[in-house]
Enzyme design. Structure first.
Site, short mmCIF file in Angstrom:
data_model
loop_
_atom_site.label_atom_id
_atom_site.label_comp_id
_atom_site.label_asym_id
_atom_site.label_seq_id
_atom_site.Cartn_x
_atom_site.Cartn_y
_atom_site.Cartn_z
N HIS A 68 -8.68 -6.56 0.16
CA HIS A 68 -8.23 -5.71 1.26
C HIS A 68 -9.27 -4.64 1.57
CE1 HIS A 68 -3.91 -6.65 -0.16
NE2 HIS A 68 -4.02 -7.17 1.04
N CYS B 121 -1.78 0.59 -3.94
CA CYS B 121 -0.84 -0.47 -3.53
C CYS B 121 0.54 -0.35 -4.17
CB CYS B 121 -1.44 -1.83 -3.80
SG CYS B 121 -1.80 -2.09 -5.51
N1 CIR Z 1 -2.80 -3.23 -1.34
C1 CIR Z 1 -3.18 -3.86 -2.42
O1 CIR Z 1 -4.19 -3.54 -3.01
N2 CIR Z 1 -2.45 -4.89 -2.81
C2 CIR Z 1 -2.74 -5.69 -3.95
C3 CIR Z 1 -2.08 -7.00 -3.83
C4 CIR Z 1 -2.36 -7.89 -4.99
C5 CIR Z 1 -1.63 -9.21 -4.95
N3 CIR Z 1 -1.86 -9.92 -6.17
C6 CIR Z 1 -2.06 -10.05 -3.77
O2 CIR Z 1 -3.00 -10.83 -3.91
O3 CIR Z 1 -1.45 -9.96 -2.71
#
Ligand code: CIR
Length: 258
Positions: free
Chosen positions: A163, A248
């Site tokens: 991201h 997150c």
């Molecule tokens: N905003 C973020 O940094 N989100 C992390 C999401 C990690 C999750 N394992 C994903 O791949 O969607």
């Protein structure tokens, strides 16, 4: 006075099955993850934040990463359409939570996809990462919702990490910080400070000059402390194994007044 409310969602039973895209899968210790999550929430409370727990979405392994499901701008909650199909069902509970808090609710629609982790707000400038999770239609829809409210949406390419906010976040003074090997175009940000560690690129602004950061970036913590910031370290190793970072695990609702 602006309220300090934040959404969080406790890790579900399938956390260890969460998606990994840009790193090797490592075994996640669910018990440790639960403890780290409690400590993260305690750090928010310790700095004046009231947290609201979103209903669990236990079928969704990545549901703890609540940031990806909603973008807040003033009192508007833009419910996302996550780029990963396995994450789409996470949004229903978040929609209920923001509606209950009195937000005006809007949505990203098919064919748009957008993850909250791709959206970095610096004042009224909103950087949106066009990468693996957020597509052009998602960027267009974000613009259509937020520009009439006074935001300026700036799209930036993201190819090296999951991201935009895996690559860069911003200090309270608006300086964008990032670990150079992971930032596609540092020159797109008017004021950019390189930090020495990948997890050092992620800060959650707790208010004033206080920053919540991962404990796995001690050199960056030293750099930022030396620049006059107060750093609050939290160990989030189990979430980092799943490409999560400090941002997150919560969504701060700063535009609400209560
Ligand atoms: N905003 C973020 O940094 N989100 C992390 C999401 C990690 C999750 N394992 C994903 O791949 O969607």
């Amino acid at each position: 006075m602006p309220s300090k409310k934040a959404l969080v969602r406790r890790p579900g039973p399938r956390l260890a099955e969460g998606l990994v895209t840009h790193r090797e899968r490592e075994k996640v210790d669910a018990e440790l993850a639960a403890e780290q999550w409690e400590a993260y929430v305690a750090a928010l409370h310790g700095h004046g934040w009231e947290t609201f727990e979103v209903e669990p979405a236990d079928d969704c392994p990545d549901s703890v990463f609540v940031e990806d499901t909603v973008v807040m701008y003033r009192n508007v909650a833009l419910i996302t359409r996550p780029g990963a199909e396995s994450r789409r069902e996470e949004t229903a509970g978040v929609e209920e939570a923001v509606a209950a808090l009195g937000c005006s609710v809007n949505w990203i629609w098919e064919p748009g996809t957008l993850d909250g982790g791709d959206v970095l707000k610096v004042g009224d400038t909103i950087y949106v990462g066009r990468g693996g999770r957020t597509n052009a239609a998602g960027v267009q829809q974000l613009r259509a919702v937020l520009e009439p409210l006074g935001a300026r949406v700036v799209a930036v390419p993201v190819s090296r990490v999951l991201h935009l906010k895996s690559a860069v976040t911003a200090l309270p003074d608006g300086t964008v910080i990032g670990h150079i090997p992971h930032v596609d175009r540092p020159a797109l940000f008017p004021r950019f400070l390189a930090v020495p560690e990948e997890p050092g690129a992620h800060v959650v602004l707790l208010g004033g000059s206080t920053l919540l950061m991962s404990a796995s970036a001690p050199k960056t913590a030293e750099l930022l402390t030396d620049l006059g910031f107060e750093v609050v370290p939290v160990d989030i190793s189990e979430f980092e194994k799943l490409e999560g970072c400090v941002t997150c695990l919560s969504v701060r609702l700063r535009g609400l007044y209560a």
